[in-house]
Design a protein around this motif. Structure first.
Motif, PDB file in Angstrom:
ATOM      1  N   MET A   1       0.836  -1.195   0.000  1.00 61.40           N
ATOM      2  CA  MET A   1       0.000   0.000   0.000  1.00 61.40           C
ATOM      3  C   MET A   1       0.876   1.251   0.000  1.00 61.40           C
ATOM      4  SD  MET A   1      -2.993  -0.998   2.730  1.00 61.40           S
ATOM      5  CE  MET A   1      -3.763   0.608   2.500  1.00 61.40           C
ATOM      6  N   PRO A   2       0.436   2.309  -0.696  1.00 64.03           N
ATOM      7  CA  PRO A   2       1.242   3.537  -0.736  1.00 64.03           C
ATOM      8  C   PRO A   2       1.287   4.213   0.634  1.00 64.03           C
ATOM      9  CG  PRO A   2      -0.905   3.893  -1.757  1.00 64.03           C
ATOM     10  CD  PRO A   2      -0.783   2.421  -1.517  1.00 64.03           C
ATOM     11  N   LYS A   3       2.394   4.875   0.904  1.00 66.17           N
ATOM     12  CA  LYS A   3       2.545   5.625   2.143  1.00 66.17           C
ATOM     13  C   LYS A   3       1.644   6.861   2.117  1.00 66.17           C
ATOM     14  CE  LYS A   3       6.084   3.233   3.863  1.00 66.17           C
ATOM     15  NZ  LYS A   3       6.007   2.458   5.128  1.00 66.17           N
ATOM     16  N   GLU A   4       1.152   7.241   3.302  1.00 64.36           N
ATOM     17  CA  GLU A   4       0.308   8.426   3.413  1.00 64.36           C
ATOM     18  C   GLU A   4       1.074   9.553   4.092  1.00 64.36           C
ATOM     19  OE1 GLU A   4      -3.674   7.994   4.821  1.00 64.36           O
ATOM     20  OE2 GLU A   4      -3.920   5.994   3.983  1.00 64.36           O
ATOM     21  N   ILE A   5       1.004  10.737   3.499  1.00 57.69           N
ATOM     22  CA  ILE A   5       1.672  11.914   4.035  1.00 57.69           C
ATOM     23  C   ILE A   5       0.633  12.986   4.333  1.00 57.69           C
ATOM     24  CG2 ILE A   5       3.313  13.781   3.538  1.00 57.69           C
ATOM     25  CD1 ILE A   5       4.806  11.875   1.705  1.00 57.69           C
ATOM     26  N   LEU A   6       0.726  13.578   5.510  1.00 56.97           N
ATOM     27  CA  LEU A   6      -0.125  14.708   5.879  1.00 56.97           C
ATOM     28  C   LEU A   6       0.734  15.965   5.829  1.00 56.97           C
ATOM     29  CD1 LEU A   6      -2.584  16.202   7.061  1.00 56.97           C
ATOM     30  CD2 LEU A   6      -1.842  15.425   9.340  1.00 56.97           C
ATOM     31  N   ILE A   7       0.306  16.952   5.022  1.00 57.23           N
ATOM     32  CA  ILE A   7       1.023  18.222   4.921  1.00 57.23           C
ATOM     33  C   ILE A   7       0.183  19.299   5.600  1.00 57.23           C
ATOM     34  CG2 ILE A   7       2.048  19.931   3.380  1.00 57.23           C
ATOM     35  CD1 ILE A   7       2.175  17.725   1.228  1.00 57.23           C
ATOM     36  N   ILE A   8       0.764  19.948   6.605  1.00 52.86           N
ATOM     37  CA  ILE A   8       0.076  21.026   7.321  1.00 52.86           C
ATOM     38  C   ILE A   8       0.839  22.307   7.028  1.00 52.86           C
ATOM     39  CG2 ILE A   8      -0.851  21.800   9.532  1.00 52.86           C
ATOM     40  CD1 ILE A   8      -0.490  18.947  10.587  1.00 52.86           C
ATOM     41  N   GLU A   9       0.287  23.132   6.155  1.00 45.53           N
ATOM     42  CA  GLU A   9       0.975  24.316   5.628  1.00 45.53           C
ATOM     43  C   GLU A   9      -0.070  25.364   5.252  1.00 45.53           C
ATOM     44  OE1 GLU A   9       2.952  27.119   4.446  1.00 45.53           O
ATOM     45  OE2 GLU A   9       4.393  25.465   4.603  1.00 45.53           O
ATOM     46  N   ASP A  10       0.120  26.608   5.684  1.00 43.57           N
ATOM     47  CA  ASP A  10      -0.898  27.634   5.424  1.00 43.57           C
ATOM     48  C   ASP A  10      -0.649  28.424   4.141  1.00 43.57           C
ATOM     49  OD1 ASP A  10       1.330  28.902   6.587  1.00 43.57           O
ATOM     50  OD2 ASP A  10       0.101  30.573   7.277  1.00 43.57           O
ATOM     51  N   GLU A  11       0.532  28.297   3.530  1.00 37.32           N
ATOM     52  CA  GLU A  11       0.790  28.982   2.267  1.00 37.32           C
ATOM     53  C   GLU A  11       0.268  28.117   1.124  1.00 37.32           C
ATOM     54  OE1 GLU A  11       4.612  30.836   1.674  1.00 37.32           O
ATOM     55  OE2 GLU A  11       5.077  30.617   3.809  1.00 37.32           O
ATOM     56  N   GLN A  12      -0.789  28.588   0.471  1.00 41.41           N
ATOM     57  CA  GLN A  12      -1.485  27.788  -0.527  1.00 41.41           C
ATOM     58  C   GLN A  12      -0.563  27.304  -1.640  1.00 41.41           C
ATOM     59  OE1 GLN A  12      -4.500  26.692  -0.314  1.00 41.41           O
ATOM     60  NE2 GLN A  12      -4.901  25.879  -2.362  1.00 41.41           N
ATOM     61  N   GLY A  13       0.308  28.186  -2.129  1.00 45.24           N
ATOM     62  CA  GLY A  13       1.190  27.811  -3.225  1.00 45.24           C
ATOM     63  C   GLY A  13       2.106  26.667  -2.847  1.00 45.24           C
ATOM     64  N   ILE A  14       2.724  26.755  -1.658  1.00 41.78           N
ATOM     65  CA  ILE A  14       3.624  25.693  -1.192  1.00 41.78           C
ATOM     66  C   ILE A  14       2.839  24.408  -0.957  1.00 41.78           C
ATOM     67  CG2 ILE A  14       5.120  24.947   0.707  1.00 41.78           C
ATOM     68  CD1 ILE A  14       5.972  27.836   1.048  1.00 41.78           C
ATOM     69  N   LEU A  15       1.667  24.545  -0.335  1.00 41.24           N
ATOM     70  CA  LEU A  15       0.838  23.386  -0.015  1.00 41.24           C
ATOM     71  C   LEU A  15       0.488  22.592  -1.264  1.00 41.24           C
ATOM     72  CD1 LEU A  15      -0.779  21.865   2.202  1.00 41.24           C
ATOM     73  CD2 LEU A  15      -2.709  23.358   1.651  1.00 41.24           C
ATOM     74  N   MET A  16      -0.007  23.291  -2.297  1.00 50.71           N
ATOM     75  CA  MET A  16      -0.433  22.591  -3.504  1.00 50.71           C
ATOM     76  C   MET A  16       0.755  22.040  -4.289  1.00 50.71           C
ATOM     77  SD  MET A  16      -3.497  22.640  -2.951  1.00 50.71           S
ATOM     78  CE  MET A  16      -3.867  21.604  -4.374  1.00 50.71           C
ATOM     79  N   SER A  17       1.875  22.764  -4.281  1.00 51.23           N
ATOM     80  CA  SER A  17       3.063  22.258  -4.979  1.00 51.23           C
ATOM     81  C   SER A  17       3.555  20.962  -4.342  1.00 51.23           C
ATOM     82  CB  SER A  17       4.181  23.309  -4.943  1.00 51.23           C
ATOM     83  OG  SER A  17       3.832  24.448  -5.700  1.00 51.23           O
TER      84      SER A  17
END
Length: 228
Positions: free
Chosen positions: A1-17
């Motif tokens: 199964m693929p690994k799951e990553i949680l990204i907690i970031e408030d800058e939309q550009g960085i978050l989506m990239s």
């Protein structure tokens, strides 16, 4: 199964990239734009890794990390921040973060850190499962530790470092040895100071007198050595 990553970031550009890049690499990615929602997702999704910005609305990254560790959540955490002061790094690592990346960062650098953590996690389940020395009891399968029969809080990275120490008991391990084994041979940004900081934190937890350690010894101009 693929690994799951949680990204907690408030800058939309960085978050989506970051989301797009990690999904292209085959990871399942969850995202949150503030600390409170990130904490909720960490509890709900139980990801394999959390990428956590420090400067967040509602709850900052330090508080999120602190609360997760207080709840005995050992999910590996990589902290992101624009700060580059040693005190901030020490604070983040002291709260239980496993690694620390300063903005601006390159995606290959962050990817290398993520892969190093997953590699350590996979290697961790092999071989040594339990070990005791002095009044310390370690369970490497459950990521549980006791000191004098009482629960001892160690981060996942601290477990990995202790396991590496024990597997090389009596041998001197250089800082480069730790960097290659724990952070990966392709690491270019983790410094000797980070190794020293983690070892100082481990000493505070396992040694009766961290200023005069009996188990994790400093070998002048060479590195560190573990003895029972």
């Amino acid at each position: 199964m693929p690994k799951e990553i949680l990204i907690i970031e408030d800058e939309q550009g960085i978050l989506m990239s970051l989301k797009d890049e990690f999904e292209l690499q085959g990871y399942v990615v969850h995202t949150a734009k503030d600390g409170e929602r990130g904490l909720e997702l960490a509890r709900e999704r139980k990801p394999d890794l959390i990428i956590l910005d420090i400067m967040l609305p509602v709850l900052d990254g330090y508080e999120v990390c602190k609360r997760l560790r207080m709840q005995e959540d050992t999910t590996p955490i990589i902290m992101l921040t624009v700060k580059d002061k040693e005190v901030d790094k020490v604070l983040g690592l002291g709260l239980g973060a496993d690694d620390y990346v300063t903005k601006p960062f390159s995606f290959p650098e962050l990817t290398a850190r993520v892969k190093a953590i997953f590699r350590r996690t996979e290697e961790h389940v092999k071989g040594l499962t339990r070990y005791s020395f002095g009044n310390i009891e370690l369970d490497f399968e459950k990521y549980e530790a006791k000191k004098g029969g009482k629960k001892l809080d160690l981060t996942t990275l601290e477990f990995h470092m202790l396991k590496f120490f024990i597997q090389n008991k009596g041998k001197v391990i250089s800082r480069d040895g730790f960097l290659d084994r724990i952070w990966g041979e392709d690491n270019v940004s983790v410094s000797y100071r980070t190794v020293d900081t983690h070892i100082a934190n481990i000493r505070k937890k396992i040694e009766e007198d961290p200023a005069s350690p009996k188990h994790i010894l400093s070998i002048r101009s060479a590195g560190y050595k573990f003895v029972d």
